[in-house]
Design a protein around this motif. Sequence first.
Motif, PDB file in Angstrom:
ATOM      1  N   PHE A  35      51.296  40.764  30.517  1.00 56.56           N
ATOM      2  CA  PHE A  35      50.130  40.022  29.924  1.00 56.56           C
ATOM      3  C   PHE A  35      50.074  40.530  28.511  1.00 56.56           C
ATOM      4  O   PHE A  35      49.889  41.465  28.334  1.00 56.56           O
ATOM      5  CB  PHE A  35      48.902  40.025  30.511  1.00 56.56           C
ATOM      6  N   SER A  36      50.310  39.645  27.556  1.00 58.10           N
ATOM      7  CA  SER A  36      49.967  39.580  26.250  1.00 58.10           C
ATOM      8  C   SER A  36      50.429  41.056  25.865  1.00 58.10           C
ATOM      9  O   SER A  36      49.214  41.887  25.471  1.00 58.10           O
ATOM     10  CB  SER A  36      48.390  39.552  25.863  1.00 58.10           C
ATOM     11  N   VAL A  43      42.708  36.041  28.073  1.00 54.90           N
ATOM     12  CA  VAL A  43      43.155  34.953  28.219  1.00 54.90           C
ATOM     13  C   VAL A  43      44.056  34.483  29.203  1.00 54.90           C
ATOM     14  O   VAL A  43      43.968  33.493  30.133  1.00 54.90           O
ATOM     15  CB  VAL A  43      43.457  34.326  26.710  1.00 54.90           C
ATOM     16  N   GLN A  44      45.141  35.273  29.393  1.00 64.34           N
ATOM     17  CA  GLN A  44      46.166  34.948  30.304  1.00 64.34           C
ATOM     18  C   GLN A  44      45.794  35.331  31.680  1.00 64.34           C
ATOM     19  O   GLN A  44      45.954  34.818  32.750  1.00 64.34           O
ATOM     20  CB  GLN A  44      47.557  35.919  30.155  1.00 64.34           C
ATOM     21  N   ALA A  46      42.654  35.333  32.993  1.00 60.78           N
ATOM     22  CA  ALA A  46      41.777  34.099  32.941  1.00 60.78           C
ATOM     23  C   ALA A  46      42.700  32.915  33.808  1.00 60.78           C
ATOM     24  O   ALA A  46      42.105  32.211  34.629  1.00 60.78           O
ATOM     25  CB  ALA A  46      40.970  33.706  32.108  1.00 60.78           C
ATOM     26  N   GLU A  47      43.731  32.514  33.071  1.00 56.74           N
ATOM     27  CA  GLU A  47      44.350  31.504  33.674  1.00 56.74           C
ATOM     28  C   GLU A  47      44.938  31.782  34.921  1.00 56.74           C
ATOM     29  O   GLU A  47      45.033  30.864  35.811  1.00 56.74           O
ATOM     30  CB  GLU A  47      45.696  31.295  32.493  1.00 56.74           C
ATOM     31  N   LEU A  48      45.386  33.096  34.907  1.00 55.81           N
ATOM     32  CA  LEU A  48      45.847  33.286  36.642  1.00 55.81           C
ATOM     33  C   LEU A  48      44.840  33.157  37.576  1.00 55.81           C
ATOM     34  O   LEU A  48      45.094  32.538  38.577  1.00 55.81           O
ATOM     35  CB  LEU A  48      46.569  34.663  36.289  1.00 55.81           C
ATOM     36  N   ARG A  50      42.094  31.038  37.439  1.00 56.61           N
ATOM     37  CA  ARG A  50      41.858  29.826  37.645  1.00 56.61           C
ATOM     38  C   ARG A  50      43.084  29.031  38.365  1.00 56.61           C
ATOM     39  O   ARG A  50      42.767  28.298  39.179  1.00 56.61           O
ATOM     40  CB  ARG A  50      41.953  29.078  36.074  1.00 56.61           C
ATOM     41  N   ALA A  51      44.266  29.570  38.234  1.00 53.62           N
ATOM     42  CA  ALA A  51      45.412  28.993  38.902  1.00 53.62           C
ATOM     43  C   ALA A  51      45.351  29.324  40.565  1.00 53.62           C
ATOM     44  O   ALA A  51      45.602  28.616  41.207  1.00 53.62           O
ATOM     45  CB  ALA A  51      46.708  29.497  38.486  1.00 53.62           C
TER      46      ALA A  51
END
Length: 83
Positions: A35-36, A43-44, A46-48, A50-51
């Motif tokens: 990640f980043s 951010v990444q 949080a996207e994981l 949410r997915a």
Amino acid sequence: MDAEQPGTPNESYNPWTVVNVVFHHLAEQGLHPTFSEAGDPGVQAAELLRALGIAAAADGNRQDFQRKTDELARIRAAVFGEP
């Protein structure tokens, strides 16, 4: 972070624990997730989450939040005589 499913109790998880479990699982499968590499991974991550259908709660861990709220109420009562 809360994971709500119909018919199940509302549970609280540390979001970084969930991300860590996913990363370890991917590594066990021979993958090398990152990640980043040059910055904040939030951010990444949080996207994981949410997915995966996991939403972070605004108040964080409910048990910690409640303990802090109770402690602040105790301090207010001791200092200001508030009920």
